[in-house]
Enzyme design. Structure first.
Site, PDB file in Angstrom:
ATOM      1  N   GLU A  57      61.631 -22.355  13.035  1.00  0.00           N
ATOM      2  CA  GLU A  57      60.868 -23.566  12.727  1.00  0.00           C
ATOM      3  C   GLU A  57      59.810 -23.890  13.770  1.00  0.00           C
ATOM      4  O   GLU A  57      59.323 -25.014  13.853  1.00  0.00           O
ATOM      5  CB  GLU A  57      61.822 -24.740  12.513  1.00  0.00           C
ATOM      6  CG  GLU A  57      62.525 -24.622  11.169  1.00  0.00           C
ATOM      7  CD  GLU A  57      63.562 -25.697  10.909  1.00  0.00           C
ATOM      8  OE1 GLU A  57      63.898 -26.460  11.829  1.00  0.00           O
ATOM      9  OE2 GLU A  57      64.048 -25.753   9.767  1.00  0.00           O
ATOM     10  N   GLU A  93      63.511 -37.314   5.942  1.00  0.00           N
ATOM     11  CA  GLU A  93      62.620 -36.302   6.530  1.00  0.00           C
ATOM     12  C   GLU A  93      61.356 -36.140   5.696  1.00  0.00           C
ATOM     13  O   GLU A  93      61.395 -36.172   4.469  1.00  0.00           O
ATOM     14  CB  GLU A  93      63.295 -34.919   6.555  1.00  0.00           C
ATOM     15  CG  GLU A  93      64.499 -34.788   7.435  1.00  0.00           C
ATOM     16  CD  GLU A  93      65.090 -33.365   7.357  1.00  0.00           C
ATOM     17  OE1 GLU A  93      64.352 -32.434   6.983  1.00  0.00           O
ATOM     18  OE2 GLU A  93      66.275 -33.213   7.659  1.00  0.00           O
ATOM     19  N   GLU A 120      71.743 -31.819   4.524  1.00  0.00           N
ATOM     20  CA  GLU A 120      71.366 -31.139   3.276  1.00  0.00           C
ATOM     21  C   GLU A 120      72.485 -30.271   2.702  1.00  0.00           C
ATOM     22  O   GLU A 120      72.353 -29.052   2.592  1.00  0.00           O
ATOM     23  CB  GLU A 120      70.096 -30.301   3.486  1.00  0.00           C
ATOM     24  CG  GLU A 120      68.882 -31.155   3.777  1.00  0.00           C
ATOM     25  CD  GLU A 120      67.565 -30.389   3.709  1.00  0.00           C
ATOM     26  OE1 GLU A 120      67.581 -29.164   3.862  1.00  0.00           O
ATOM     27  OE2 GLU A 120      66.524 -31.039   3.502  1.00  0.00           O
TER      28      GLU A 120
HETATM   29  C1  GLA Z   1      65.253 -29.423   6.066  1.00  0.00           C
HETATM   30  C2  GLA Z   1      66.291 -29.605   7.153  1.00  0.00           C
HETATM   31  C3  GLA Z   1      65.710 -29.732   8.514  1.00  0.00           C
HETATM   32  C4  GLA Z   1      64.553 -28.792   8.703  1.00  0.00           C
HETATM   33  C5  GLA Z   1      63.529 -29.061   7.640  1.00  0.00           C
HETATM   34  C6  GLA Z   1      62.296 -28.237   7.785  1.00  0.00           C
HETATM   35  O1  GLA Z   1      64.897 -30.579   5.454  1.00  0.00           O
HETATM   36  O2  GLA Z   1      67.133 -30.705   6.904  1.00  0.00           O
HETATM   37  O3  GLA Z   1      66.729 -29.439   9.437  1.00  0.00           O
HETATM   38  O4  GLA Z   1      64.994 -27.474   8.629  1.00  0.00           O
HETATM   39  O5  GLA Z   1      64.079 -28.764   6.400  1.00  0.00           O
HETATM   40  O6  GLA Z   1      61.343 -28.557   6.801  1.00  0.00           O
END
Ligand code: GLA
Ligand code: ZN
Length: 678
Positions: A361, A313, A149
């Protein structure tokens, strides 16, 4: 290069380095039960595989890769460069970013390396080379996942210097830069390159109209800030390219991606996609995100390369980082996953496979919950979907969406529109695009989201809401599209500035004026409690809000006019013939019914058809390949809805059952029908 996946990947982020070895074995058994066929590893393990500047230790990652390989899993291998190891920040503090307020960050968090730090780049290249050398030829590694990301921004001195270099390359001379940014305004003329400073809270940031502190959304010089956005997007893209090119030295075959974030503002994803083998993205709707917005983001991600994408994801149940992290209701994750495939995904992957024990998380959902068992609702739902994907998923791989209508999405416009000071602070780019998208979504009309420099010729209808910035060459492209018979829709806040955010002089909508056959003399801004009304010439009417263009006809005909205020009777919606085509100009923010009517006229004129004739509130989409057409029918509404008649007598791929006339789809029900092409 391996062109596409042989099977539809079903897996997700997996962090065994956070767990003792006994747990790994349990995981393998549970993955099997859940029909998972892949795992994404090494996303945040830099500290683990490089414990100091001088040492690398791949023994644990070797074991992870081995464990997954032995259990037949396909591996999405991340490069681990999104979270810096502590030793690096201690020894080289310049690898950390400086924020909008000018504060240098310390060790901590993630996604926060300065993209222009030579040290960061050096370590990234070293690490990536070692990973590619070691794992690039592994048959089970099916995809490289670079970093994670990408996003954010840096305001350090290195970035400032790099910005000057970037500008020099773009503008060549100081006078050209002064002109582009209109620096005569407020006497900001510069004389030397080293007088250029980054636009932030310490320089050009201005307060928001509501009096709040400067935020990165407001600036005295939009042209400068837009260039900074372009520069930052390019800087991060250079980081991606550095890793990609390093991998390619050792591995010429495996597809390379990085996970994008839908309508994320910070990066020009159309530029990024050109550098990626396949687009992947992370889909995190919150409890109140409209399904249409999720659908639009999928279509945008598909549009980036005009090709199927990966869902890298999604959460199987809940998030942890939203204000209210509601559970996905029974069936919702499955419906959401099929919606993703319906809009062009060739993979379904989760964050995360096992829920973490600590850190921010730990409340983030996972396939394996803290209970550690397969006896959970979420696990059962994951396994059910896994079984379905295993059985029928591969049929869909590589099939495409065919659309005759397109909506233009452009990051330069996104930035420019939201940097403007005035006329109305409530005007937001994605909101506006979504309002137009929703028309197509509700009617089950396939629509592509395309870039400003896309190929318009394969479409019958091109819609460009808030095309505020019209860059060089675009007028000609649009004019030839319409002249050849295309239907074009645009409207308020369009054609106003050039690529440096300076106004196209001579009257709005500037370069679109001849095309639209109108002149918008003034733009009224309406506060939330104010509205006007638009009277269509067929006798119907619709409220409108936010912005009202005061339009004069210059060849166009009025299709509707304003009903109130001193501009009552002036055109609000116009239609113009241009060559063999037609242009609609929508001069105000129409309420849903008005927009429906306006876009209905344009669609009729362009002979745009829905995926199915029958009207339905179900979401119906189609993916096609040379041999087959696959129809996805999903109920995303609150109540049961009847299956459209055309599907009666067809066999549902999911259950093998023949669909019956009048059968009802409950909330979150999915049906998939396959047709052999004639
Ligand atoms: C993002 C990140 C992951 C995680 C998710 C949680 O998409 O890429 O590493 O932190 O959020 O929703
Ligand atoms: Zn920096």
């Amino acid at each position: 290069m391996k062109a596409k996946f042989k099977t539809m990947l079903y897996g997700g982020d997996y962090n065994p380095e956070q767990w003792p070895r006994e747990v790994w074995q349990q995981d393998m058994e549970l993955f099997e039960k859940a029909h998972l066929n892949s795992a994404t590893v090494n996303v945040f393990s830099w500290a683990r595989i490089q414990p100091s500047e001088e040492t690398y230790d791949f023994s644990e990652l070797d074991d992870i890769v081995d464990t997954l390989t032995k259990s037949g899993k396909q591996i999405v291998l991340a490069t681990a460069t999104a979270a810096l190891p502590s030793w690096m920040v201690k020894r080289y503090p310049q690898v950390a970013r400086v924020d909008y307020e000018g504060r240098r960050h310390k060790f901590g968090q993630r996604h926060n390396a300065c993209p222009n730090s030579p040290m960061y780049q050096h370590f990234v290249a070293e690490l990536t080379a070692r990973l590619a050398q070691r794992y690039g030829k592994n048959e089970n590694v099916v995809c490289w996942h670079i970093n994670n990301e990408y996003g954010g921004e840096c305001h350090c001195e290195n970035c400032e210097k790099a910005f000057r270099v970037w500008l020099r390359k773009k503008y060549g001379t100081i006078p050209a830069l002064n002109r582009a940014w209109n620096l005569a305004f407020w006497g900001h003329t510069i004389y030397e390159w080293d007088e250029v400073v980054l636009p932030n809270a310490l320089s050009e940031g201005i307060s928001r109209p509501d009096g709040e502190e400067p935020g990165s959304e407001r600036t005295a010089f939009a042209g400068m800030s837009i260039d900074y956005r372009r520069f930052m997007s390019d800087s991060l893209l250079n980081n991606f390219r550095l890793e990609r090119d390093t991998i390619r030295q050792y591995d010429q075959d495996t597809v390379i991606t990085t996970n994008l974030m839908g309508t994320y503002k910070g990066l020009d994803y159309f530029r990024w996609a050109k550098e990626m083998d396949i687009v992947s993205w992370d889909n995190y709707p919150s409890y109140d995100t409209p399904w249409s917005l999720t659908a639009m983001r999928h279509d945008l991600m598909r549009g980036l390369k005009g090709a199927p994408f990966m869902l890298m994801e999604q959460t199987p149940s809940q998030q942890n980082w939203q204000p209210y992290n509601s559970l996905k209701k029974p069936g919702q994750m499955r419906a959401q996953s099929w919606q993703t495939v319906a809009h062009g995904a060739d993979t379904v992957q989760f964050f995360q496979l096992r829920r973490s024990v600590g850190g921010c998380e730990k409340f983030h959902g996972a396939v394996i919950a803290h209970a550690g068992s397969d006896q959970t609702r979420v696990f059962r739902e994951v396994a059910q979907l896994g079984e379905e994907l295993e059985r029928i998923g591969d049929t869909m791989i590589g099939s495409r969406t065919e659309a005759k209508a397109a909506i233009i999405f452009d990051w330069d416009n996104y930035w420019a529109l939201e940097y403007t000071s005035g006329p109305n602070q409530d005007l937001k780019y994605v909101d506006q695009i979504l309002r137009y998208y929703e028309y197509f979504y509700r009617k089950n009309i396939a629509v592509d989201l395309i870039p400003v420099d896309g190929d318009f010729s394969s479409y019958d209808l091109v819609v460009a809401p808030v095309l505020y910035m019209v860059k060089e060459g675009m007028q000609e492209e649009l004019e030839s599209f319409v002249a050849a018979g295309g239907v074009f829709v645009t409207g308020f806040m369009s054609g106003i500035v050039n690529e440096s955010d300076n106004v196209h002089l001579g009257g709005y909508p500037g370069p679109l004026r001849a095309l639209a056959g109108i002149w918008a003399e003034e733009i009224d801004a309406l506060a939330p409690e104010q509205s006007n009304v638009v009277l269509f010439h067929d006798g119907t009417s619709s409220p409108c809000e936010m912005l009202c263009d005061l339009i004069h006809l210059e060849g166009a005909e009025a299709v509707a006019h304003y009903g109130q205020d001193f501009y009552a009777g002036m055109p609000a919606l116009t239609r113009n013939h241009f060559g063999k085509g037609v242009v609609y100009y929508i001069g105000t923010v129409l309420a849903e019914e008005g927009l429906k009517q306006a876009l209905g006229l344009a669609c009729k004129e362009a002979r745009i058809a829905s995926v199915l004739e029958e009207e339905t509130e179900l979401e119906v989409t189609r993916r096609i390949s040379e041999q087959i057409a696959i129809y996805f029918v999903i109920n995303l509404k609150e109540r049961a809805l009847p299956l459209p008649k055309v599907f009666a007598g067809k066999q549902d791929l999911l259950t093998g059952r023949t669909a019956e006339e009048g059968e009802m789809l409950q909330k979150y029900d999915v049906r998939i029908f396959l047709e052999q092409n004639a």
